[in-house]
Design a protein around this motif. Structure first.
Motif, short mmCIF file in Angstrom:
data_model
loop_
_atom_site.label_atom_id
_atom_site.label_comp_id
_atom_site.label_asym_id
_atom_site.label_seq_id
_atom_site.Cartn_x
_atom_site.Cartn_y
_atom_site.Cartn_z
N LEU A 1 0.81 -1.21 0.00
CA LEU A 1 0.00 0.00 0.00
C LEU A 1 0.85 1.27 0.00
CD1 LEU A 1 -2.69 -1.05 2.63
CD2 LEU A 1 -3.09 -0.73 0.17
N ILE A 2 2.06 1.18 0.54
CA ILE A 2 2.87 2.38 0.73
C ILE A 2 4.25 2.31 0.09
CG2 ILE A 2 1.71 3.02 2.88
CD1 ILE A 2 4.19 1.81 4.36
N ASP A 3 4.59 1.19 -0.53
CA ASP A 3 5.95 1.04 -1.05
C ASP A 3 6.29 2.06 -2.13
OD1 ASP A 3 6.71 -0.96 0.67
OD2 ASP A 3 6.21 -2.61 -0.70
N LYS A 4 5.29 2.63 -2.78
CA LYS A 4 5.55 3.62 -3.83
C LYS A 4 5.77 5.02 -3.26
CE LYS A 4 5.22 0.63 -7.12
NZ LYS A 4 6.47 0.12 -7.74
N CYS A 5 5.65 5.19 -1.96
CA CYS A 5 5.83 6.51 -1.35
C CYS A 5 7.25 7.03 -1.60
CB CYS A 5 5.58 6.43 0.16
SG CYS A 5 5.93 7.97 1.04
N ILE A 6 7.35 8.28 -2.04
CA ILE A 6 8.65 8.90 -2.30
C ILE A 6 9.02 9.89 -1.20
CG2 ILE A 6 8.64 8.54 -4.78
CD1 ILE A 6 7.42 11.24 -5.17
N GLU A 7 8.20 9.93 -0.12
CA GLU A 7 8.48 10.73 1.08
C GLU A 7 8.63 12.22 0.76
OE1 GLU A 7 11.62 8.91 3.36
OE2 GLU A 7 10.63 6.95 3.37
N CYS A 8 7.81 12.71 -0.17
CA CYS A 8 7.92 14.11 -0.58
C CYS A 8 7.31 15.07 0.43
CB CYS A 8 7.24 14.30 -1.94
SG CYS A 8 5.46 13.96 -1.95
N GLY A 9 6.34 14.61 1.23
CA GLY A 9 5.72 15.47 2.22
C GLY A 9 4.54 16.28 1.72
N PHE A 10 4.12 16.08 0.47
CA PHE A 10 2.98 16.82 -0.06
C PHE A 10 1.70 16.55 0.73
CE2 PHE A 10 4.41 17.59 -4.75
CZ PHE A 10 5.58 18.16 -4.28
N CYS A 11 1.66 15.38 1.38
CA CYS A 11 0.46 14.98 2.13
C CYS A 11 0.29 15.73 3.44
CB CYS A 11 0.55 13.49 2.43
SG CYS A 11 2.07 13.03 3.33
N GLU A 12 1.35 16.27 3.98
CA GLU A 12 1.34 16.71 5.38
C GLU A 12 0.39 17.87 5.70
OE1 GLU A 12 5.57 15.11 7.04
OE2 GLU A 12 5.55 17.16 6.29
N PRO A 13 0.23 18.88 4.84
CA PRO A 13 -0.60 20.01 5.24
C PRO A 13 -2.06 19.67 5.54
CG PRO A 13 0.78 20.61 3.38
CD PRO A 13 0.92 19.14 3.56
N VAL A 14 -2.58 18.58 4.97
CA VAL A 14 -4.00 18.26 5.17
C VAL A 14 -4.23 17.24 6.27
CG1 VAL A 14 -4.61 18.83 2.80
CG2 VAL A 14 -3.94 16.49 3.34
N CYS A 15 -3.18 16.80 6.94
CA CYS A 15 -3.31 15.76 7.96
C CYS A 15 -3.72 16.37 9.30
CB CYS A 15 -1.99 15.01 8.11
SG CYS A 15 -2.06 13.72 9.38
N PRO A 16 -4.83 15.91 9.91
CA PRO A 16 -5.26 16.52 11.19
C PRO A 16 -4.36 16.21 12.37
CG PRO A 16 -6.65 14.64 10.62
CD PRO A 16 -5.78 14.90 9.43
N SER A 17 -3.56 15.13 12.28
CA SER A 17 -2.66 14.80 13.40
C SER A 17 -1.30 15.46 13.27
CB SER A 17 -2.49 13.29 13.51
OG SER A 17 -1.89 12.75 12.36
N ARG A 18 -1.07 16.22 12.20
CA ARG A 18 0.20 16.93 12.02
C ARG A 18 0.41 17.91 13.18
NH1 ARG A 18 0.62 21.97 9.93
NH2 ARG A 18 -1.51 21.77 9.18
N GLY A 19 1.49 17.76 13.87
CA GLY A 19 1.78 18.61 15.02
C GLY A 19 1.32 18.02 16.34
N LEU A 20 0.46 17.01 16.27
CA LEU A 20 0.03 16.31 17.48
C LEU A 20 0.82 15.02 17.63
CD1 LEU A 20 -2.01 15.95 19.87
CD2 LEU A 20 -3.42 14.64 18.26
N THR A 21 0.78 14.20 16.59
CA THR A 21 1.57 12.97 16.60
C THR A 21 2.36 12.91 15.28
OG1 THR A 21 -0.37 11.74 15.78
CG2 THR A 21 0.06 11.71 18.16
N LEU A 22 1.96 12.04 14.37
CA LEU A 22 2.71 11.87 13.13
C LEU A 22 1.90 12.32 11.92
CD1 LEU A 22 4.16 8.28 13.75
CD2 LEU A 22 5.34 10.47 14.08
N THR A 23 2.61 12.56 10.84
CA THR A 23 1.99 12.86 9.56
C THR A 23 1.98 11.58 8.72
OG1 THR A 23 4.06 13.39 8.45
CG2 THR A 23 2.98 15.18 9.67
#
Length: 945
Positions: free
Chosen positions: A536-558
């Motif tokens: 499900l995640i092996d294609k992730c390139i770890e770019c971080g484009f996902c982070e701004p919309v994540c509700p747990s960003r800054g609380l736990t993990l993105t």
């Protein structure tokens, strides 16, 4: 080398525990950026004020501790990683000030680029830099890397649109160039530094060979090394200092605020795709087009076109092009339609001088030219999606002199063949001679690393030496090109950079190893592992484009950090290492606190939904499938029990009073280890459904109404201004619109299965979903009647997880705009309304339509900035309330002028009401309040965005 105890003690006094991280999970999570390098920091500090940065720098200077700054971590060349102290911007760097009717904007470094542009949009302005990552990258990184983009070129980058800056130097001293008092103090306190800058500038200008080389390099798009153009462009050492900060990648100081001269954002646009027989003809056209009124000219080679040729909406001819073909994606922009027409005529006249293999004529339709730009934007993820597991995607970024662009393309392609990068493709900002090339690379063996080293050596010789170009046009030098800076610039310029570095950072504590390094192997060291973890995640390139919309960003993990850690856990397991402590920490940080709403997939270049991984991990942990099956088979009893619990809570409220019940509930929740939910004033009362309405008027159109289980259990809160249940309100509105309402048989036992699936009981969730689909088929007479579901998350599950072409399923927004709006007369209210677009509404593509409907109902509509997901996530608002609270921490201030809020999910509305301080209701409440039935025939109008 470990950090000095005295430094750690000083930092412990400065930064509270909850923003200071040294545990293995956190340091690994923060130790990853979008590059293919990894360093694990010893200490991570989440800073929330300039004072905290200033004091940290003073202590670091005192104890010679290296520090690195991180904004969004979307940089590609290893600029934002360290094995020492990582300073990460927290949530409170969002300040912005629009000046001079939008002509200038002052921004703190934590503002996302797209957010700055959204604030400027009403003025018809934007910031000059337009990097592809603008929806995720932050102003601090944009300025520190001198990022540009497709339309920015060189004239509109941060260097050339800089109007002012507030900065901190390595010793913690501060300068605000827009504060006369600050400037005066700095000129006095740092006279020696300014004098030396002035001397170096004069020395540089008096060296005609060096000065001309600098001017030549910056006629090109160039971010290799420090911004030496500051020494020839300015004479005031203060101006030199400010412009040296641009592109310095955190190696000379910290930019705590920047003021930009904004640029015009033209509303009228048109795009075309034209294909040439080969790269030479294509690049000749670029040279001619450079004097035409074009805003962007993007080159795409045949390999690039082939990688996206099967994407929906792309022209069929793309599949039949010869191997040598090369395309240009051209855009023109203007302030008005007439001017745009004139510009298009000029561009078309230029193109008539060339023989084209194929073309898509200029289109002004946003949907159509959006498809064309999807070609360009899909190139990077297209390579990422097909790469081998364990490899990474590398995107390099070079500039050739424009007159040698064709030769540069051909020589790069030859290098791909020489080194066996058969999947590599080329695209880029052709007007500036700026080419990106993308390829996949594994770093698991010494042979793979040697192959990469040899390839980069050849690239450096080709671009920097043979063609006199730039090895980095807009992605920054980082660690990736630091060993090649002297090769590109020559000895004198390189030594000048070192003089500037030693002048401004004499102890070399600011991001050492970045831009300037005496390590020739730096670019092939500390390479990031990309181990297989889950399909499900092996294609992730770890770019971080996902982070701004994540509700747990800054609380736990993105989402990015969840993937990074799960990869590491899997790699450690395979190596036989003990992962017990890491997995224990990951349970809450990675699994329990994930909303799993899938917004990350919308931002991900390769479409990864990290929530799918989390649901799979939850499924592995399930222990009670029999209980889940029993609850599913006796769902009506389960629903009745939930109503009884709500009734008991409401009874306690009546007896004890709301304040006392809240206090007792908080205490009980603490004693239970947060297993018992906390009662608050937004908690719903139980709802009692009225009998199913009888269908008496057979001449009316029928609609099957599916009230979600939450709508059947949770009524309005006791203090809510609205006391009518969502069920009754929906039936009333459907009747007002002229519809006869049909309720499925056995309603209380029906459920879409979402509560089971989200807990990891996928099998029972699927069974309930099938059961519901069968009931809806029967109620809709085999699909003859439309089906209205009052809750968007349930609708999304029905449509996405159990598609059936016979069923015509609607959530509130689409049904109201397509079927009810033409039958109603709207009289908008003057009271402002807040709109929360749920995650499911976004997935269903109805976000803009919801806002348009709200604007039809109210003269003022507020969409709170930066709130993409409320974090309630079904029942997370009860079981993990801190997630909901964190996601909505800025809601109250944004909606205080509003009389109410609207949404399309009852559970979301509970958290929104609690943390917003206003009552949130379903959309139907607002629509019902401001509408009356049309007396004439229904109009053909559909409400659209």
């Amino acid at each position: 080398m470990s950090l000095p105890t005295a430094f750690l003690d000083a930092i412990a006094e400065l930064i509270p525990d909850n923003r200071r991280f040294s545990d293995p999970l956190s340091t690994l999570a923060f130790g990853t950026d979008a590059s293919f390098y990894r360093l694990i920091p010893q200490l991570v500090l989440r800073v929330e004020s300039e004072w905290e940065v200033q004091e940290t720098l003073r202590h670091a200077h005192q104890h010679s501790v290296p520090v690195t700054f991180r904004a969004a971590g979307t940089s590609l060349s290893g600029q934002a990683i360290t094995d020492s102290v990582l300073i990460v911007l927290g949530e409170h760097w969002q300040g912005r000030e629009i000046r001079d009717n939008g002509a200038h904007i002052r921004l703190q470094p934590g503002v996302i680029g797209a957010t700055a542009n959204a604030a400027l949009a009403p003025f018809g302005r934007k910031i000059g830099p337009d990097p592809a990552s603008i929806n995720a990258c932050k102003i601090g990184g944009i300025a520190a890397n001198n990022a540009s983009g497709m339309c920015c070129g060189t004239a509109q980058n941060s260097y050339h649109t800089l109007a002012g800056m507030r900065l901190l130097l390595a010793d913690g001293s501060m300068l605000d160039s827009e504060d006369a008092a600050s400037v005066a103090r700095f000129r006095q306190s740092h006279a020696a530094l300014l004098d030396e800058l002035a001397r170096l500038a004069e020395q540089t200008r008096n060296n005609p060979v060096l000065a001309e080389k600098i001017r030549h390099k910056y006629r090109l798009k160039n971010t290799t090394g420090l911004s030496l153009n500051a020494l020839v462009d300015f004479t005031d050492p203060l101006d030199i200092l400010l412009h040296l900060m641009i592109g310095s990648e955190g190696t000379l100081g910290f930019i705590s605020a920047i003021t930009y001269r904004t640029v015009e954002e033209h509303a009228h646009k048109a795009s075309t795709l034209v294909v040439f027989a080969d790269a030479e003809q294509c690049c000749q056209a670029v040279t001619t087009l450079k004097t035409s009124p074009v805003a962007a000219v993007e080159l795409i080679d045949r390999r690039g076109l082939r990688s996206v040729e099967n994407k929906p909406g792309l022209p069929e001819f793309v599949k039949t092009l010869p191997d040598a073909a090369c395309a240009l994606l051209i855009e023109s922009r203007a302030a008005d339609d007439a001017t745009l027409s004139q510009q298009l005529a000029q561009i078309e006249a230029v193109l008539k001088g060339y023989t084209l293999l194929a073309e898509v004529p200029f289109t002004r339709d946003p949907a159509e030219f959006g498809k064309l730009w999807a070609i360009r934007k899909g190139l990077f993820p297209a390579v990422g999606a097909v790469r081998d597991t364990g490899s990474t995607v590398i995107i390099e970024d070079v500039t050739f002199p424009i007159e040698q662009l064709a030769a540069g393309v051909l020589r790069l392609q030859a290098l791909f063949d020489k080194h066996g990068y058969n999947e590599a493709l080329i695209f880029g900002h052709a007007l500036e001679g700026n080419l990106h090339f993308v390829f996949t690379q594994a770093f698991e063996t010494s042979e793979q690393i040697a192959r990469y080293r040899a390839f980069m050596d050849d690239v450096a010789q080709l671009v920097a030496v043979e063609f006199g170009g730039a090895l980095k046009a807009e992605h920054g030098t980082g660690r990736n090109m630091a060993p090649f800076v002297e090769l590109e610039w020559g000895h004198d310029a390189y030594q000048l950079m070192w003089q500037l570095k030693r002048l401004l950072d004499p102890q070399n504590i600011l991001n050492p190893g970045v831009i300037l390094s005496d390590n020739p192997e730096l670019h092939v060291q500390n390479l990031k592992p990309m181990p297989a973890a889950n399909a499900l995640i092996d294609k992730c390139i770890e770019c971080g484009f996902c982070e701004p919309v994540c509700p747990s960003r800054g609380l736990t993990l993105t989402p990015r950090q969840r993937i990074v850690l799960w990869r590491d856990i899997q790699a450690k397991r395979r190596a036989g290492q003990d992962t017990q402590a890491l997995e224990k920490a990951y349970q809450y940080q990675g699994i329990d606190s994930c909303a799993a709403t899938g917004l990350c997939a919308q931002r991900c270049p390769v479409g990864i939904n990290t929530g799918d991984l989390v649901r799979e991990l939850r499924a592995e942990q399930t222990r009670s499938p029999r209980i889940a099956r029993w609850l599913g088979e006796h769902f009506a009893a389960s629903l009745k029990a939930s109503r009884l619990v709500l009734a008991a809570a409401d009874g306690a409220r009546r007896v004890l009073g709301a304040p006392r019940l809240a206090a007792l509930s908080n205490g009980a929740s603490k004693i239970s280890g947060e297993r018992l939910p906390r009662w608050h004033a937004a908690m719903p009362q139980p709802v009692r459904l009225a009998a199913a309405p009888a269908i008496r008027q057979m001449d009316k159109p029928r609609v099957v109404y599916l009230p979600a289980c939450v709508s059947r259990a949770m009524g309005p809160a006791a203090a809510d201004t609205e006391q009518t249940s969502l069920f009754d309100k929906t039936v009333a509105l459907l009747n007002k619109g002229g519809y006869a309402v049909v309720i499925p048989e056995g309603l209380d036992n029906l459920c879409c299965g979402q509560p089971f699936a989200s807990k990891g009981y996928a099998e029972e969730g699927a069974r309930k979903l099938t059961e519901l689909r069968d009931a809806l088929l029967k109620a809709s007479r085999g699909g003859l009647d439309p089906i209205y579901c009052d809750t968007s998350p349930c609708t999304l599950r029905l449509i996405k997880e159990s598609p059936d072409s016979r069923l015509d399923i609607y959530e509130p927004v689409r049904f109201i705009r397509q079927h009810l709006a033409p039958r109603l007369t709207f009289s908008p209210q003057s009271t402002p309304v807040a709109v929360h677009v749920t995650c499911s509404t976004q997935h269903l593509g109805e976000a803009e339509h919801l806002i348009a409907l709200a604007k039809l109902c109210a003269t003022k509509v507020v969409i709170p900035e930066g709130i993409h997901c409320c974090g309630f996530a079904g029942d997370k608002g009860f079981t993990t309330p801190e997630l909901n609270q964190h996601a909505l921490q800025r809601l109250r201030g944004a909606v205080q002028e509003c009389g109410e809020g609207i949404s399309t999910s009852r559970t979301c509305e509970i958290g929104l009401s609690q943390h917003g301080g206003i009552d949130y209701h379903g959309l139907v409440y607002l629509v019902d309040r401001v509408t009356s039935p049309r007396t004439e025939e229904p109009s053909q109008l559909e409400v659209s965005a």
